[in-house]
Design an enzyme around this catalytic site. Sequence first.
Site, short mmCIF file in Angstrom:
data_model
loop_
_atom_site.label_atom_id
_atom_site.label_comp_id
_atom_site.label_asym_id
_atom_site.label_seq_id
_atom_site.Cartn_x
_atom_site.Cartn_y
_atom_site.Cartn_z
N SER A 70 0.83 -1.21 0.00
CA SER A 70 0.00 0.00 0.00
C SER A 70 0.86 1.26 0.00
O SER A 70 1.70 1.45 0.88
CB SER A 70 -0.88 0.03 1.25
N GLU A 126 -10.64 -8.18 -0.87
CA GLU A 126 -11.28 -7.56 -2.03
C GLU A 126 -12.32 -8.51 -2.64
O GLU A 126 -13.05 -8.12 -3.55
CB GLU A 126 -10.23 -7.21 -3.09
O1 LIG Z 1 -0.95 -4.46 0.40
P1 LIG Z 1 -0.53 -4.15 1.80
O2 LIG Z 1 -0.39 -5.37 2.64
O3 LIG Z 1 0.71 -3.30 1.83
O4 LIG Z 1 -1.70 -3.27 2.41
C1 LIG Z 1 -1.98 -3.12 3.78
C2 LIG Z 1 -3.03 -4.12 4.21
C3 LIG Z 1 -4.30 -3.46 3.69
O5 LIG Z 1 -4.43 -3.71 2.32
C4 LIG Z 1 -4.05 -2.00 3.89
C5 LIG Z 1 -4.60 -1.56 5.21
O6 LIG Z 1 -4.26 -0.22 5.48
O7 LIG Z 1 -2.61 -1.85 3.93
#
Ligand SMILES: O=P(O)(O)O[C@@H]1C[C@H](O)[C@@H](CO)O1
Length: 326
Positions: A70, A126
């Site tokens: 993210s 998702e």
């Molecule tokens: O894809 P990641 O694991 O970096 O994303 C994290 C887990 C959730 O998708 C999101 C929660 O804030 O960040």
Amino acid sequence: MRHFFLGLAPPDVKRGRQAGNKSPLGIPTHHSNHSSLASLRYTYEDGKKTADWLLANTKHRPKVAIICGSGLGGLADLLKDQVVFEYTKIPQFPHSTVAGHAGKLVFGNLSGKPTVVMQGRFHMYEGYPLWKVTFPVRVFSLLGVETLIVTNAAGGLNPEYKVGDIMVIRDHINMPGFAGVNPLVGPNDERFGARFPAMSDAYDRDLRKLAHTVASEMGCSGSLREGVYCSLGGPNYETIAECRFLQRLGADSVGMSTVPEVIVARHCGMRVFGFSLITNKAVLDYETKEKANHAEVLETSRQSARVLEKLVSLMVQRIERNNNVA
Ligand SMILES: O=P(O)(O)O[C@@H]1C[C@H](O)[C@@H](CO)O1
Ligand SMILES: Nc1nc2[nH]cnc2c(=O)[nH]1
């Protein structure tokens, strides 16, 4: 930079031996029994079709693949001689639906090494089954990728960790796996890997060592940690009781991704390395008013991304063919 907007409608995913109604994500809405569910997956030939399509549309032949967590997709901008594919244009690829995950596959040269970067990953929350979440990893293997680098945004459970710290993943706890939720569930295709793969050496020791060497050369070893990442299904963040429980289990960071990708990569013999960026501290105290939220996660990623990007690109510079480290 070339962008592909070929307008190809992604072909339907193989539905095993079963036909049925599907949700917009291609997930069946009716199942007659568990075994039909288990046979629902991409086949080896599906992976090959996607890999061949990509190979036909780029001259790059990556040996390293990177999956960005993210807010960490900026890494792809470091690639030279880019060829970019929108996920929506790649045959059979799932589509990104989460803020901070751009949904682009970027080929190019990182530190002079042919590399492919996923700007955006897929998560179980998702609505994707794990065989879809991990499809890109099998495609990478079929492209000839030897090393997978995973990054994620995670909550810090270890009381020593600070927001902005970077944790080398030494090991993981696959929480959904305890309940049988695992990307390898179902018939095993030996062309990918063995029925019962070991996971005790999932995260490559030499690459972990290299991360510490590079961090000390960069002068940032003070914020480099090494620990255990625990993956949950999400999408809600943890309760206080859950955080306390995970701490006692031996987890240092907690997130909602990565582990399925690592399991599939190890299953097909890839070498794996991973970083967690600690974007927030897990809430462990009933007196606090602090709460985890995705805006904070993305903001911390934005602030710390440059250091992580530099670490990764210097590591890639030193990864040699045939799994050696220079
Ligand atoms: O894809 P990641 O694991 O970096 O994303 C994290 C887990 C959730 O998708 C999101 C929660 O804030 O960040
Ligand atoms: N599960 C989980 N995922 C995260 N991703 C970023 N921070 C967190 C967190 O605190 N918990």
